[in-house]
Motif scaffolding. Structure first.
Motif, PDB file in Angstrom:
ATOM      1  N   GLN A  17      -3.037  12.381   2.333  1.00 15.35           N
ATOM      2  CA  GLN A  17      -2.507  11.596   3.456  1.00 15.35           C
ATOM      3  C   GLN A  17      -1.291  10.748   3.060  1.00 15.35           C
ATOM      4  O   GLN A  17      -0.270  10.736   3.744  1.00 15.35           O
ATOM      5  N   TYR A 274      -7.700  -7.319   8.783  1.00 14.33           N
ATOM      6  CA  TYR A 274      -7.786  -5.851   8.842  1.00 14.33           C
ATOM      7  C   TYR A 274      -8.060  -5.340   7.424  1.00 14.33           C
ATOM      8  O   TYR A 274      -7.357  -5.724   6.477  1.00 14.33           O
ATOM      9  N   SER A 276      -8.635  -2.001   4.929  1.00 10.34           N
ATOM     10  CA  SER A 276      -8.637  -0.552   4.708  1.00 10.34           C
ATOM     11  C   SER A 276      -8.193  -0.264   3.284  1.00 10.34           C
ATOM     12  O   SER A 276      -7.237  -0.857   2.796  1.00 10.34           O
ATOM     13  N   GLY A 278      -7.305   2.856   2.335  1.00 11.37           N
ATOM     14  CA  GLY A 278      -6.543   4.106   2.325  1.00 11.37           C
ATOM     15  C   GLY A 278      -7.397   5.346   2.453  1.00 11.37           C
ATOM     16  O   GLY A 278      -8.565   5.284   2.848  1.00 11.37           O
ATOM     17  N   LEU A 280      -8.041   7.777  -0.012  1.00 10.80           N
ATOM     18  CA  LEU A 280      -8.632   8.435  -1.193  1.00 10.80           C
ATOM     19  C   LEU A 280      -9.663   7.593  -1.937  1.00 10.80           C
ATOM     20  O   LEU A 280     -10.642   8.140  -2.464  1.00 10.80           O
ATOM     21  N   VAL A 305     -12.011  -0.411   8.183  1.00  6.83           N
ATOM     22  CA  VAL A 305     -12.043   1.061   8.163  1.00  6.83           C
ATOM     23  C   VAL A 305     -12.963   1.508   7.029  1.00  6.83           C
ATOM     24  O   VAL A 305     -12.685   1.235   5.861  1.00  6.83           O
ATOM     25  N   TRP A 337     -11.566   5.462  11.162  1.00 10.62           N
ATOM     26  CA  TRP A 337     -10.131   5.654  10.956  1.00 10.62           C
ATOM     27  C   TRP A 337      -9.412   4.913  12.058  1.00 10.62           C
ATOM     28  O   TRP A 337      -9.977   4.749  13.151  1.00 10.62           O
ATOM     29  N   VAL A 338      -8.235   4.405  11.819  1.00  9.47           N
ATOM     30  CA  VAL A 338      -7.446   3.777  12.889  1.00  9.47           C
ATOM     31  C   VAL A 338      -6.028   4.318  12.836  1.00  9.47           C
ATOM     32  O   VAL A 338      -5.641   4.969  11.854  1.00  9.47           O
ATOM     33  N   HIS A 355      -5.802  -1.755  -0.497  1.00 10.37           N
ATOM     34  CA  HIS A 355      -5.837  -1.198  -1.857  1.00 10.37           C
ATOM     35  C   HIS A 355      -4.410  -1.070  -2.405  1.00 10.37           C
ATOM     36  O   HIS A 355      -4.224  -0.612  -3.520  1.00 10.37           O
ATOM     37  N   GLY A 357      -1.873   0.978  -1.533  1.00 11.09           N
ATOM     38  CA  GLY A 357      -1.149   2.255  -1.525  1.00 11.09           C
ATOM     39  C   GLY A 357       0.276   1.964  -1.052  1.00 11.09           C
ATOM     40  O   GLY A 357       0.497   0.998  -0.294  1.00 11.09           O
ATOM     41  N   ASN A 359       2.328   3.422   1.073  1.00 13.85           N
ATOM     42  CA  ASN A 359       2.567   3.470   2.522  1.00 13.85           C
ATOM     43  C   ASN A 359       2.001   2.217   3.191  1.00 13.85           C
ATOM     44  O   ASN A 359       2.654   1.597   4.027  1.00 13.85           O
ATOM     45  N   SER A 360       0.775   1.861   2.807  1.00 17.37           N
ATOM     46  CA  SER A 360       0.158   0.668   3.406  1.00 17.37           C
ATOM     47  C   SER A 360       1.009  -0.554   3.093  1.00 17.37           C
ATOM     48  O   SER A 360       1.207  -1.428   3.951  1.00 17.37           O
ATOM     49  N   GLU A 363       4.216  -0.487   5.168  1.00 13.40           N
ATOM     50  CA  GLU A 363       3.874  -0.671   6.592  1.00 13.40           C
ATOM     51  C   GLU A 363       3.555  -2.135   6.871  1.00 13.40           C
ATOM     52  O   GLU A 363       3.954  -2.694   7.901  1.00 13.40           O
TER      53      GLU A 363
HETATM   54  N1  UDP Z   1      -3.977   5.324   7.395  1.00 15.20           N
HETATM   55  C1  UDP Z   1      -4.226   5.389   8.736  1.00 15.20           C
HETATM   56  N2  UDP Z   1      -5.451   4.999   9.189  1.00 15.20           N
HETATM   57  C2  UDP Z   1      -6.419   4.521   8.362  1.00 15.20           C
HETATM   58  C3  UDP Z   1      -6.153   4.428   6.980  1.00 15.20           C
HETATM   59  C4  UDP Z   1      -4.904   4.836   6.537  1.00 15.20           C
HETATM   60  O1  UDP Z   1      -3.371   5.780   9.533  1.00 15.20           O
HETATM   61  O2  UDP Z   1      -7.506   4.207   8.866  1.00 15.20           O
HETATM   62  C5  UDP Z   1      -2.651   5.777   6.915  1.00 15.20           C
HETATM   63  C6  UDP Z   1      -1.788   4.604   6.531  1.00 15.20           C
HETATM   64  O3  UDP Z   1      -1.058   4.139   7.653  1.00 15.20           O
HETATM   65  C7  UDP Z   1      -0.905   5.202   5.442  1.00 15.20           C
HETATM   66  C8  UDP Z   1      -1.753   6.300   4.827  1.00 15.20           C
HETATM   67  O4  UDP Z   1      -2.815   6.553   5.740  1.00 15.20           O
HETATM   68  O5  UDP Z   1       0.262   5.768   6.027  1.00 15.20           O
HETATM   69  C9  UDP Z   1      -2.368   5.890   3.505  1.00 15.20           C
HETATM   70  O6  UDP Z   1      -1.380   5.930   2.525  1.00 15.20           O
HETATM   71  P1  UDP Z   1      -1.339   4.884   1.333  1.00 15.20           P
HETATM   72  O7  UDP Z   1      -0.159   5.242   0.499  1.00 15.20           O
HETATM   73  O8  UDP Z   1      -1.386   3.500   1.839  1.00 15.20           O
HETATM   74  O9  UDP Z   1      -2.702   5.097   0.544  1.00 15.20           O
HETATM   75  P2  UDP Z   1      -3.462   6.421   0.006  1.00 15.20           P
HETATM   76  O10 UDP Z   1      -4.272   6.921   1.144  1.00 15.20           O
HETATM   77  O11 UDP Z   1      -2.431   7.389  -0.457  1.00 15.20           O
HETATM   78  O12 UDP Z   1      -4.319   5.868  -1.089  1.00 15.20           O
END
Ligand code: UDP
Length: 464
Positions: A17, A274, A276, A278, A280, A305, A337-338, A355, A357, A359-360, A363
């Motif tokens: 993801q 909030y 989450s 991620g 993995l 999440v 999931w959200v 965590h 990640g 992307n998180s 964002e």
């Molecule tokens: N994400 C999401 N909904 C969730 C959890 C995660 O849409 O409930 C998306 C989040 O917006 C991000 C990606 O999944 O774009 C997770 O990427 P990230 O690099 O943060 O972490 P990874 O999943 O690679 O550990």
């Protein structure tokens, strides 16, 4: 725009993801600029093509003819990341080459380049050379964490690795401000292979025609300078990607998404934590219960999440004591999931326990939301150090210290005690993220340069 019509960019994301999302966002950016897009993907974990009608999706057949994809078999789900990457390479290396050759030679559009995930850069190099197409890489991590990853073999030679417990808080001057405990290592039974992956990524990136980053100059000025001093390759920090591709976001929302939005709409501004980790990371049952009680005892609304499989050895929430969900009433909401982009942009959200990640992280930066950082592995530790000590937009809650009292304290700290200072820094960084996308902003200009760079490629297909 005319010039780009009929020019095709072939993209190959890694099937996780956190790698798929930025590759698809980048595809949207290219498509908006007039390129046509073909996405080659594994048959394991790929996006639903119906959500992205403008793109052509091609499944790469795995090499287990007539059988199941080895990546979907039960043994694969319990592998560590290094072993999983090895399996991915074994399963898809040759099929990828054949698919790329087929794609380059197809139709009347001229393929101008391949953009592959950096983890695949070495395989992409051979395959692209074979068919005579230019190749770029997308690095889906921060620049700082890539530089630290690239330094792993050196840090091993300097005896920082394997990590020794008594040195955890020692500064690693070669990758300052990281401490030993922040180094992006993975737990694996094959440590040598980890160094090999690091060195393949570095070579594959360095020999490419350019590196694309989902970051912006103002955020990672020093790491970008560090990268440019070590690698002779053009770089294009053009992020944040997701802020440039909103107009093509899938509009399909499920019932759970609507319920989450309704719940958030009923909360006070900046009141919700909030949570989450991620797509993995997973945790032990004991940690799960500490989180559950910590959130409940914080007496603040929370949106949490819990992915199926997040808690080791359980399906979903069955480890919670009976009555926990009922007693939490409207104070908390647990979902599978959200739509994270929507959640982070909601005015009710006051903090993101993450965590870290990449992307998180980016964002959250774009929405100005303060973070509580509990990194689990690899680059997340680097991101956490930058969030806490460099950008000062969050606080640290180490996983090893994550009991219910520490959780309560961390939540109160980010929402109340340290909240004002952190929120101020968050707003400043959010503004800088907005500015870099303006017409004179760094990401806007870098994107223009990237397009000219791609149009200058003189790819010739050897296979027609
Ligand atoms: N994400 C999401 N909904 C969730 C959890 C995660 O849409 O409930 C998306 C989040 O917006 C991000 C990606 O999944 O774009 C997770 O990427 P990230 O690099 O943060 O972490 P990874 O999943 O690679 O550990």
């Amino acid at each position: 725009m005319e010039e780009r019509k009929g020019r095709k960019i072939i993209m190959f994301p890694l099937p996780f993801q956190g790698h798929l999302n930025p590759m698809i966002q980048l595809a949207r950016i290219f498509h908006n600029l007039g390129f046509s897009i073909t996405i080659l993907h594994t048959s394991f974990n790929f996006p639903d093509p119906s959500h992205y009608p403008p793109f052509t999706f091609r499944t790469i057949p795995h090499n287990n003819e007539g059988g199941e994809d080895p990546l979907t078999q039960p043994e694969a789900s319990s592998m560590d990341l290094v072993a999983f990457i090895r399996l991915l390479r074994q399963t898809y290396e040759d099929p990828f080459r054949r698919s790329l050759a087929g794609e380059v030679g197809k139709g009347d559009t001229s393929s101008c380049c391949l953009v592959s995930d950096v983890v695949w850069a070495k395989h992409a190099e051979f395959a692209a050379e074979e068919v005579g197409i230019d190749r770029m890489v997308l690095i889906t991590n921060s620049v700082a964490s890539f530089c630290a990853f690239a330094a792993l073999p050196l840090l091993r030679d300097k005896d920082y690795l394997p990590i020794q417990d008594y040195r955890l808080d020692e500064l690693v001057t070669e990758v300052s401000p990281l401490k030993v405990k922040d180094l992006p290592v993975m737990e694996t039974s094959e440590p040598k292979e980890l160094y090999q992956i690091a060195s393949d990524m570095v070579k594959g990136a360095n020999s490419s025609s350019g590196v694309i980053w989902n970051t912006f100059e103002d955020l990672e000025k020093l790491p970008l300078m560090d990268f440019s001093s070590k690698f002779q390759v053009p770089i294009f920090p053009i992020g944040p990607f997701h802020k440039q591709s909103d107009n093509l976001l899938p509009t399909t929302k499920n019932k759970e998404d609507y319920e989450t939005t309704d719940w958030l709409n009923k909360q006070e501004p900046q009141s919700v934590v909030y949570v989450s980790f991620g797509s993995l990371a997973d945790i032990e049952e004991k940690e799960f219960l500490e989180i559950a009680w910590g959130l409940r005892n914080s007496e603040r609304p929370f949106l949490w999440v819990v992915r199926p499989g997040f808690v080791q050895g359980t399906e979903w929430l069955e480890a919670l004591p009976s009555g926990f969900v009922e007693n939490m009433g409207h104070k908390g909401k647990i979902v599978k999931w959200v739509n994270q982009l929507e959640v982070l942009a909601h005015p009710a959200v006051g903090a993101f326990w993450t965590h870290c990640g990449w992307n998180s992280t980016i964002e959250s930066i774009c929405e100005g939301v303060p973070m509580i950082c509990t990194p689990c592995f690899t680059d997340q530790r680097v991101n956490s150090r930058y969030i806490v000590d460099v950008w000062r937009i969050g606080i640290e809650l180490e996983r090893s210290k994550m009991d219910k009292r520490e959780i309560e304290k961390a939540i109160s700290s980010v929402m109340v005690e340290e909240g004002d200072g952190i929120r101020e820094m968050c707003l400043e960084l959010k503004e800088r993220a907005d500015v870099c996308l303006d017409k004179d902003g760094s990401s806007f200009k870098n994107l223009e340069n990237l397009v000219s760079h791609i149009l200058s490629f003189n790819s010739y297909a050897k296979i027609t």
